[in-house]
Design a protein around this motif. Sequence first.
Motif, PDB file in Angstrom:
ATOM      1  N   GLU A 104       0.809  -1.216   0.000  1.00 55.01           N
ATOM      2  CA  GLU A 104       0.000   0.000   0.000  1.00 55.01           C
ATOM      3  C   GLU A 104       0.850   1.277   0.000  1.00 55.01           C
ATOM      4  O   GLU A 104       0.315   2.376   0.049  1.00 55.01           O
ATOM      5  CB  GLU A 104      -0.941   0.003   1.209  1.00 55.01           C
ATOM      6  CG  GLU A 104      -1.975  -1.095   1.183  1.00 55.01           C
ATOM      7  CD  GLU A 104      -2.928  -0.998   0.002  1.00 55.01           C
ATOM      8  OE1 GLU A 104      -3.316   0.137  -0.363  1.00 55.01           O
ATOM      9  OE2 GLU A 104      -3.288  -2.045  -0.558  1.00 55.01           O
ATOM     10  N   GLY A 136      -0.713   4.987   8.565  1.00 53.35           N
ATOM     11  CA  GLY A 136      -1.996   4.415   8.187  1.00 53.35           C
ATOM     12  C   GLY A 136      -3.000   5.549   8.183  1.00 53.35           C
ATOM     13  O   GLY A 136      -2.641   6.701   7.934  1.00 53.35           O
ATOM     14  N   TYR A 137      -4.237   5.236   8.500  1.00 59.42           N
ATOM     15  CA  TYR A 137      -5.288   6.255   8.470  1.00 59.42           C
ATOM     16  C   TYR A 137      -6.182   6.139   9.699  1.00 59.42           C
ATOM     17  O   TYR A 137      -6.702   5.060   9.995  1.00 59.42           O
ATOM     18  CB  TYR A 137      -6.128   6.138   7.199  1.00 59.42           C
ATOM     19  CG  TYR A 137      -5.304   6.394   5.964  1.00 59.42           C
ATOM     20  CD1 TYR A 137      -5.129   7.683   5.486  1.00 59.42           C
ATOM     21  CD2 TYR A 137      -4.653   5.350   5.314  1.00 59.42           C
ATOM     22  CE1 TYR A 137      -4.341   7.930   4.374  1.00 59.42           C
ATOM     23  CE2 TYR A 137      -3.865   5.586   4.202  1.00 59.42           C
ATOM     24  CZ  TYR A 137      -3.709   6.871   3.741  1.00 59.42           C
ATOM     25  OH  TYR A 137      -2.921   7.112   2.658  1.00 59.42           O
ATOM     26  N   TRP A 195      -9.624   6.828  11.428  1.00 61.07           N
ATOM     27  CA  TRP A 195     -10.986   6.896  10.901  1.00 61.07           C
ATOM     28  C   TRP A 195     -11.015   6.669   9.390  1.00 61.07           C
ATOM     29  O   TRP A 195     -11.904   7.148   8.687  1.00 61.07           O
ATOM     30  CB  TRP A 195     -11.679   8.217  11.228  1.00 61.07           C
ATOM     31  CG  TRP A 195     -12.001   8.434  12.666  1.00 61.07           C
ATOM     32  CD1 TRP A 195     -12.256   7.493  13.617  1.00 61.07           C
ATOM     33  CD2 TRP A 195     -12.108   9.693  13.315  1.00 61.07           C
ATOM     34  NE1 TRP A 195     -12.514   8.094  14.825  1.00 61.07           N
ATOM     35  CE2 TRP A 195     -12.426   9.449  14.667  1.00 61.07           C
ATOM     36  CE3 TRP A 195     -11.959  11.013  12.896  1.00 61.07           C
ATOM     37  CZ2 TRP A 195     -12.607  10.469  15.589  1.00 61.07           C
ATOM     38  CZ3 TRP A 195     -12.140  12.016  13.827  1.00 61.07           C
ATOM     39  CH2 TRP A 195     -12.461  11.740  15.150  1.00 61.07           C
ATOM     40  N   ASP A 196     -10.015   5.999   8.866  1.00 64.67           N
ATOM     41  CA  ASP A 196      -9.898   5.674   7.441  1.00 64.67           C
ATOM     42  C   ASP A 196      -9.744   6.890   6.522  1.00 64.67           C
ATOM     43  O   ASP A 196      -9.774   6.737   5.313  1.00 64.67           O
ATOM     44  CB  ASP A 196     -11.091   4.832   6.956  1.00 64.67           C
ATOM     45  CG  ASP A 196     -11.142   3.468   7.601  1.00 64.67           C
ATOM     46  OD1 ASP A 196     -10.070   2.912   7.903  1.00 64.67           O
ATOM     47  OD2 ASP A 196     -12.253   2.955   7.809  1.00 64.67           O
ATOM     48  N   ASN A 197      -9.570   8.093   7.088  1.00 66.15           N
ATOM     49  CA  ASN A 197      -9.439   9.244   6.195  1.00 66.15           C
ATOM     50  C   ASN A 197      -8.474  10.334   6.668  1.00 66.15           C
ATOM     51  O   ASN A 197      -8.344  11.352   6.001  1.00 66.15           O
ATOM     52  CB  ASN A 197     -10.814   9.862   5.906  1.00 66.15           C
ATOM     53  CG  ASN A 197     -11.471  10.453   7.130  1.00 66.15           C
ATOM     54  OD1 ASN A 197     -10.880  10.520   8.200  1.00 66.15           O
ATOM     55  ND2 ASN A 197     -12.707  10.886   6.986  1.00 66.15           N
TER      56      ASN A 197
END
Length: 134
Positions: free
Chosen positions: A32, A51-52, A54-56
């Motif tokens: 990734e 990484g992320y 809260w996925d954002n």
Amino acid sequence: MNIEIATEKDYKYIVDKDKHIPESLVRTKIKEKEIFILKELEREIGWMRYGYFWDNIPFMNMLWIEEEYRGQGIGKKIVLHWEENMRQRGFKLVMTSTQSDEEAQHFYRKIGYRDAGCLILETQPLEVILTKNL
């Protein structure tokens, strides 16, 4: 010093040094493009993994510089490199954290990070959450 996106050839170095994530996840992070490798004359001298949240929201999970290379501004260079990469990808905020008993919190504050909260886990020191607007 060179900053490169980690590749499969960096896998062994990372898994030998990074004991904070499962070995199986290192390949995923490499795939990734979420690990940067620091090199001096083709020798690995550290890495930065993210990484992320809260996925954002880009979240820097790990910054490691080999002992003999610390105190030379390398950490600042990799963080600024990552921030610029995130800015170019359209992100306006980045995050990281450090335990309250670690000196790293002072490093992050010096380069513009601000305290944003904390997390308390039963068996760990207080985790300080830091953010920076890009």
